[in-house]
Design a protein around this motif. Structure first.
Motif, PDB file in Angstrom:
ATOM      1  N   TYR B  71       0.845  -1.194   0.000  1.00 55.67           N
ATOM      2  CA  TYR B  71       0.000   0.000   0.000  1.00 55.67           C
ATOM      3  C   TYR B  71       0.875   1.236   0.000  1.00 55.67           C
ATOM      4  O   TYR B  71       2.071   1.169   0.307  1.00 55.67           O
ATOM      5  CB  TYR B  71      -0.913   0.017   1.238  1.00 55.67           C
ATOM      6  N   SER B  72       0.273   2.355  -0.362  1.00 53.29           N
ATOM      7  CA  SER B  72       0.960   3.645  -0.265  1.00 53.29           C
ATOM      8  C   SER B  72      -0.057   4.707   0.084  1.00 53.29           C
ATOM      9  O   SER B  72      -1.178   4.710  -0.432  1.00 53.29           O
ATOM     10  CB  SER B  72       1.651   3.986  -1.590  1.00 53.29           C
ATOM     11  N   TYR B  88      -4.577   9.849   0.757  1.00 51.47           N
ATOM     12  CA  TYR B  88      -5.476   8.702   0.631  1.00 51.47           C
ATOM     13  C   TYR B  88      -4.627   7.458   0.369  1.00 51.47           C
ATOM     14  O   TYR B  88      -3.420   7.556   0.101  1.00 51.47           O
ATOM     15  CB  TYR B  88      -6.501   8.937  -0.490  1.00 51.47           C
ATOM     16  N   VAL B  90      -3.852   3.834  -1.600  1.00 56.02           N
ATOM     17  CA  VAL B  90      -4.049   2.859  -2.669  1.00 56.02           C
ATOM     18  C   VAL B  90      -3.264   1.605  -2.296  1.00 56.02           C
ATOM     19  O   VAL B  90      -2.314   1.667  -1.518  1.00 56.02           O
ATOM     20  CB  VAL B  90      -3.597   3.378  -4.054  1.00 56.02           C
ATOM     21  N   GLY B  91      -3.667   0.483  -2.852  1.00 53.17           N
ATOM     22  CA  GLY B  91      -2.974  -0.750  -2.498  1.00 53.17           C
ATOM     23  C   GLY B  91      -3.129  -1.820  -3.549  1.00 53.17           C
ATOM     24  O   GLY B  91      -3.926  -1.690  -4.480  1.00 53.17           O
ATOM     25  N   LEU B  92      -2.326  -2.859  -3.389  1.00 58.88           N
ATOM     26  CA  LEU B  92      -2.422  -4.040  -4.244  1.00 58.88           C
ATOM     27  C   LEU B  92      -3.169  -5.098  -3.446  1.00 58.88           C
ATOM     28  O   LEU B  92      -2.754  -5.451  -2.335  1.00 58.88           O
ATOM     29  CB  LEU B  92      -1.035  -4.547  -4.623  1.00 58.88           C
ATOM     30  N   LEU B 101      -5.193  -7.043  -8.019  1.00 53.28           N
ATOM     31  CA  LEU B 101      -5.584  -5.791  -8.663  1.00 53.28           C
ATOM     32  C   LEU B 101      -5.210  -4.609  -7.792  1.00 53.28           C
ATOM     33  O   LEU B 101      -5.060  -4.735  -6.580  1.00 53.28           O
ATOM     34  CB  LEU B 101      -7.067  -5.793  -9.041  1.00 53.28           C
ATOM     35  N   LEU B 102      -5.018  -3.481  -8.443  1.00 52.35           N
ATOM     36  CA  LEU B 102      -4.729  -2.248  -7.720  1.00 52.35           C
ATOM     37  C   LEU B 102      -6.060  -1.575  -7.424  1.00 52.35           C
ATOM     38  O   LEU B 102      -6.944  -1.551  -8.283  1.00 52.35           O
ATOM     39  CB  LEU B 102      -3.851  -1.343  -8.567  1.00 52.35           C
ATOM     40  N   SER B 103      -6.212  -1.050  -6.207  1.00 52.91           N
ATOM     41  CA  SER B 103      -7.481  -0.407  -5.882  1.00 52.91           C
ATOM     42  C   SER B 103      -7.294   0.700  -4.847  1.00 52.91           C
ATOM     43  O   SER B 103      -6.202   0.902  -4.321  1.00 52.91           O
ATOM     44  CB  SER B 103      -8.488  -1.450  -5.378  1.00 52.91           C
ATOM     45  N   HIS B 104      -8.396   1.383  -4.611  1.00 51.33           N
ATOM     46  CA  HIS B 104      -8.463   2.406  -3.573  1.00 51.33           C
ATOM     47  C   HIS B 104      -8.843   1.697  -2.275  1.00 51.33           C
ATOM     48  O   HIS B 104      -9.782   0.903  -2.255  1.00 51.33           O
ATOM     49  CB  HIS B 104      -9.532   3.433  -3.960  1.00 51.33           C
ATOM     50  N   ILE B 125     -16.549   7.144  -6.800  1.00 52.93           N
ATOM     51  CA  ILE B 125     -15.383   8.022  -6.996  1.00 52.93           C
ATOM     52  C   ILE B 125     -15.647   8.871  -8.225  1.00 52.93           C
ATOM     53  O   ILE B 125     -15.798   8.337  -9.324  1.00 52.93           O
ATOM     54  CB  ILE B 125     -14.078   7.215  -7.174  1.00 52.93           C
ATOM     55  N   LEU B 130     -16.965   2.419  -8.272  1.00 55.29           N
ATOM     56  CA  LEU B 130     -15.766   1.654  -8.623  1.00 55.29           C
ATOM     57  C   LEU B 130     -15.459   0.600  -7.550  1.00 55.29           C
ATOM     58  O   LEU B 130     -15.768   0.809  -6.375  1.00 55.29           O
ATOM     59  CB  LEU B 130     -14.563   2.591  -8.776  1.00 55.29           C
ATOM     60  N   PRO B 131     -14.846  -0.503  -7.956  1.00 57.00           N
ATOM     61  CA  PRO B 131     -14.544  -1.575  -6.992  1.00 57.00           C
ATOM     62  C   PRO B 131     -13.385  -1.214  -6.074  1.00 57.00           C
ATOM     63  O   PRO B 131     -12.227  -1.239  -6.491  1.00 57.00           O
ATOM     64  CB  PRO B 131     -14.197  -2.771  -7.888  1.00 57.00           C
TER      65      PRO B 131
END
Ligand SMILES: [Zn+2]
Lengths: 387, 143
Positions: B71-72, B88, B90-92, B101-104, B125, B130-131
């Protein structure tokens, strides 16, 4: 594995001093200027160039790139191509040039990369699927990808923020010996690196390359031709390349990259062990990239890069195995895709013995790495001085 | 938590092949493709299985649970439209079925850790559902 016989050599290098901004210049102008420096350095005229390798995203010329560049330069090459490997494009050009020469299709290849930074600065076009599945979640750009790689590396091996900051501080320190570096006159120690703004955790601003305008060019020719030049020829002793993915979510491994097999192949072809390499010219878009490369090269175990760096005596010219003496891209600046070629150019200077104040004593060999996209495109070269 | 629905940010650039992923996710169903020949789930959508190149691929609903691989916390986003949402996360997310998948990630930065169990949740968003992923409602959800 087949060894590369040193039939080809680097005979010329050219590099533009990076600048933060340009106004009204075109990429083609910069490419021609830096190419002229490389030909002059090789002691040859443009009439001797019969091969041309260029990068993608030459702003004015999205298609027919080699033809446009050839025409602009007044060349009619018998071999030309575009090498599109992101930050690995420069090193990727060197072995392709050698292979084309070995195949008898040309004798002297000009490899050139660069870009302007007019307003607005050029942006890499990002198309599906890379565009579709990351930016909608707030993850656009390389910073996010390398932050994800760094967090995974930190977590897997318990490395600290200070460990990675050593690399940025080392690059800034080396840049103080290179008047061309964008951070010449601006050293930063570990504390200052960690005090710089957080961009994408755990990456601080000073752990990220600064985009600059600039260009780098390299002339690759036969070992015979290179003997006629004014400088000590630098032979290509080995090369390796590997692509594993494009976007970070598809990376098969977050803590080890495609440079691992690429470096293994390059070293195997050269017949040298990593401990026999004097100069490490390692692609450094971010601190994490150098950390992972040190470990993937087999210089130390996973998570041990910081201890290894301390034992190595840092990164400067006096270190046991100096790293990125030109400042790396973290200290020199990243002139777009030419950033990867700065690592080739510095290795050639060191092996020739004309790196000035930052010359490494007895530098006969160098490992050069290139890395593109999200630790996904990798090229490694082993270079050695002609005996 | 900021109101992500008000952001002026780039949405997904759907194609006819990929549209089911986004459309089903907006309706609360996380679907990815599965190969009928080798049995692998894969992501992102493709016309053939990237593992065995079979054309016997079908959309399948997955359980919607996964593990945070990295994550970051983003302070300086690549797109200026995201600035109001900073910082905010985001992560894998590695789904139980295999693909990443990459997501919020809808948890606060200091609460996230690698290895966290996460659950799919549609989130508005910039006006599109969005997933995204959050901590599971039921912490006992089996792995
Ligand atoms: Zn399959």
């Amino acid at each position: 594995m087949r060894h590369l016989s040193p039939r080809t050599a680097i005979s010329g290098i050219g590099e533009l001093k990076p600048v933060r901004r340009t106004e009204g210049v075109t990429t083609l102008e910069l490419l021609m200027q830096v190419s002229a420096l490389a030909l002059q350095d090789a002691g040859i005229g443009s009439d001797q160039v019969d091969g041309l390798l260029v990068g993608p995203q030459v702003g004015e010329t999205p298609q027919h790139v080699p033809a446009m560049v050839s025409e602009y330069f007044g060349l009619q090459p018998t071999m030309s191509n575009m090498v599109d490997l992101g930050g690995a494009s420069g090193p990727g050009m060197i072995w392709r040039a050698a292979a084309a020469i070995a195949a008898g299709q040309c004798e002297t290849v000009l490899c050139v990369l660069g870009n302007h930074r007019n307003t607005p600065a050029p942006r890499s076009p990002n198309r599906n699927p890379a565009r579709e599945f990351d930016p909608p979640f707030g993850a656009s750009g390389a910073n996010t990808s390398y932050a994800l790689l760094m967090q995974a590396h930190m977590d897997a091996f318990g490395c600290t923020a200070e460990d990675y900051a050593i690399i940025a501080a080392g690059a800034r320190s080396n840049a103080q010996l290179n008047p061309d570096a964008i951070f010449y006159g601006q050293p930063a120690d570990v504390e200052e690196v960690l005090a710089s703004p957080m961009v994408a955790s755990p990456l601080h601003l000073f752990e990220i390359v600064m985009p600059v305008a600039g260009g780098d060019a390299v002339v690759v020719t036969t070992a015979e031709n290179a003997k006629e030049g004014p400088h000590r020829p630098v032979h290509l002793l080995g090369a390796g390349e590997k692509i594993t993915h494009r976007v970070v979510s598809q990376a098969p491994n977050l803590t080890s990259g495609p440079l691992k097999p690429a470096m293994a192949r390059a070293l195997s072809q050269s017949g040298l062990g990593i401990e026999q390499i004097k100069f490490l010219s390692l692609y450094d878009c971010y601190t994490i990239m150098v950390a992972t490369t040190i470990e993937d090269a087999g210089l130390c175990g996973p998570g041990q890069f910081a201890n290894w760096l301390r034992d190595n005596g840092g990164m400067g010219p006096e270190a046991n195995q100096p790293i990125n003496t030109h400042g790396g891209q973290l200290g020199f600046g990243q002139p777009d895709l030419a950033g990867g070629m700065t690592h080739v150019v510095e290795a050639v200077r060191q092996i020739r013995g004309n790196a000035g104040e930052r010359q490494i004593a007895g530098c006969e060999t160098a490992l050069v790495t290139g890395n593109g996209a999200t630790m996904s495109e990798a090229v490694a070269l082993v270079l050695g001085g002609a005996q | 938590m900021k109101d992500l629905s008000q952001l002026d940010v780039p949405g997904p650039t759907k194609t006819p092949l990929t549209a089911p992923f986004w459309e089903n996710a907006a309706e609360g169903k996380l679907t990815i493709q599965k190969c009928g020949s080798c049995g692998e789930h894969f992501f992102y959508p493709r016309p053939l299985c990237p593992n065995c190149w079979s054309s016997d691929v079908a959309w399948t609903e997955v359980r919607g649970f996964g593990r945070l691989k990295s994550y970051s916390q983003i302070w300086k986003p690549g797109h200026p439209g995201w600035l109001p949402a900073t910082p905010y996360l985001v992560g894998l997310v590695e789904l139980d079925e295999g693909p990443t998948l990459l997501s919020h990630i809808l948890v606060e930065g200091h609460e996230a850790k690698i290895g966290d169990r996460l659950e799919f949740i549609p989130q508005n968003i910039g006006g599109q559902m969005l997933p995204c992923f959050k901590n599971p409602d039921n912490k006992e959800e089996p792995a």
